[in-house]
Design an enzyme around this catalytic site. Structure first.
Site, short mmCIF file in Angstrom:
data_model
loop_
_atom_site.label_atom_id
_atom_site.label_comp_id
_atom_site.label_asym_id
_atom_site.label_seq_id
_atom_site.Cartn_x
_atom_site.Cartn_y
_atom_site.Cartn_z
N SER A 48 102.09 53.58 50.04
CA SER A 48 101.58 54.94 50.15
C SER A 48 100.08 54.91 50.00
O SER A 48 99.52 54.00 49.37
CB SER A 48 102.20 55.83 49.06
OG SER A 48 101.51 57.05 48.94
N TYR B 182 103.83 58.26 40.45
CA TYR B 182 104.08 57.73 41.78
C TYR B 182 102.92 56.82 42.22
O TYR B 182 103.14 55.72 42.71
CB TYR B 182 104.26 58.88 42.76
CG TYR B 182 104.55 58.47 44.18
CD1 TYR B 182 105.80 57.98 44.54
CD2 TYR B 182 103.58 58.58 45.17
CE1 TYR B 182 106.08 57.62 45.84
CE2 TYR B 182 103.84 58.22 46.49
CZ TYR B 182 105.09 57.72 46.82
OH TYR B 182 105.36 57.37 48.12
N LYS C 188 103.11 52.79 43.03
CA LYS C 188 102.79 52.19 44.32
C LYS C 188 101.66 51.19 44.21
O LYS C 188 101.62 50.19 44.95
CB LYS C 188 102.45 53.29 45.33
CG LYS C 188 103.65 54.14 45.75
CD LYS C 188 104.75 53.29 46.36
CE LYS C 188 105.92 54.14 46.85
NZ LYS C 188 107.00 53.32 47.46
#
Length: 272
Positions: free
Chosen positions: A147, A160, A164
């Site tokens: 991402s 998140y 990542k």
């Protein structure tokens, strides 16, 4: 899908394959000749996916397990390897995001734990189960669904983003340690594909343009073909990159290009 490279039949394992990008990748790889092993938590959805692949003339097998359960991962991967003989490609698409767009100090600790378990520990468990077979055969490719959150700071979705970035470091470690064994690894951001996860995010509430999942499939197929091996350990982004543009840019790669590194403040920076 005429722009998707046609590859020799190989064996791919796709996690998070029951929905979203993982499902699209599994379907797309099957269409270009892969035998696909699909993994997710829900057996019913996997069975439906296998049925769709087989009805379209492809070959697929499925095993349901949660990537956060190391014993289940080890047993599930072993069963799939016995059936298919091992894997040439691993696509790690399983993942999750916290449910609230709040600053890091307001995030529910339970959500932080769930995101890190799914997005960091889960891939570690899968790597431990799959990579020994690749090392033994002297070849293999790993694609992590990354991402933009892995490469830039944001005040929201901190768990998140942290997960990542950690996954990016894991991929870099695989690329570094695996090079002598014929193993490459790639951090592939899929752009913004319309999925249940992306549409749940308020930052995409007014979005009208979405990344075509077939572009993601084309990039994964190009990686699997070996055409992008020069980019092992690096960050690729669907929508900004294409297989053609990446091949054209190979000659411009520097040691740290598209890697997760600390940038020096100058040539005399003693810290890097």
């Amino acid at each position: 899908m005429s722009d998707v490279p046609q590859v020799q039949p190989v064996r791919a394992l796709v996690t998070g394959a029951s929905q979203g990008i993982g499902r699209a990748v599994a379907l797309g790889l099957a269409r270009v000749g892969f035998t696909v092993a699909v993994v997710a938590r829900t057996a019913r959805l996997l069975d439906e996916l296998v049925e769709e692949i087989v009805s379209d003339g492809g070959r697929a097998v499925a095993t349901a397990f949660d990537v956060t359960d190391p014993a289940a991962v080890a047993a599930g991967v072993h069963a799939l390897e016995l059936e298919l003989g091992g894997f040439d490609l691993l696509v790690q698409a399983a993942g999750r995001i916290e449910g609230q767009e709040v600053p890091p100090w307001e995030v529910d600790p339970a959500q932080v734990k769930a995101v890190l378990e799914a997005n960091v520990l889960g891939p570690f468990h899968v790597v431990r189960a799959v990579l020994p077979g690749m090392v033994a055969r002297g070849a293999g490719r790993v694609v992590d669904l990354s991402s933009g959150s892995a490469s830039k700071d944001s005040g929201r979705y901190a768990a998140y983003g942290a997960s990542k970035a950690a996954l990016f470091r894991l991929g870099g470690a695989i690329a570094a340690a695996g090079a002598e064994h014929g193993i490459t690894a790639f951090e592939l951001s899929p752009g913004v594909v319309r999925t249940a996860m992306s549409t749940s995010m308020s930052q995409h509430a007014d979005r009208t343009e979405w990344t075509d999942p077939e572009e993601v499939v084309a990039m994964v197929a190009a990686i699997a073909s070996g055409a992008l091996d020069a980019w092992s350990g690096r960050y690729l982004r669907v929508g900004a990159d294409t297989p053609e543009s990446l091949r054209a840019a190979e000659g411009r790669l520097t040691a740290n290009a598209r890697r997760l590194v600390v940038q020096p403040y100058g040539e005399d920076d003693p810290a890097v």
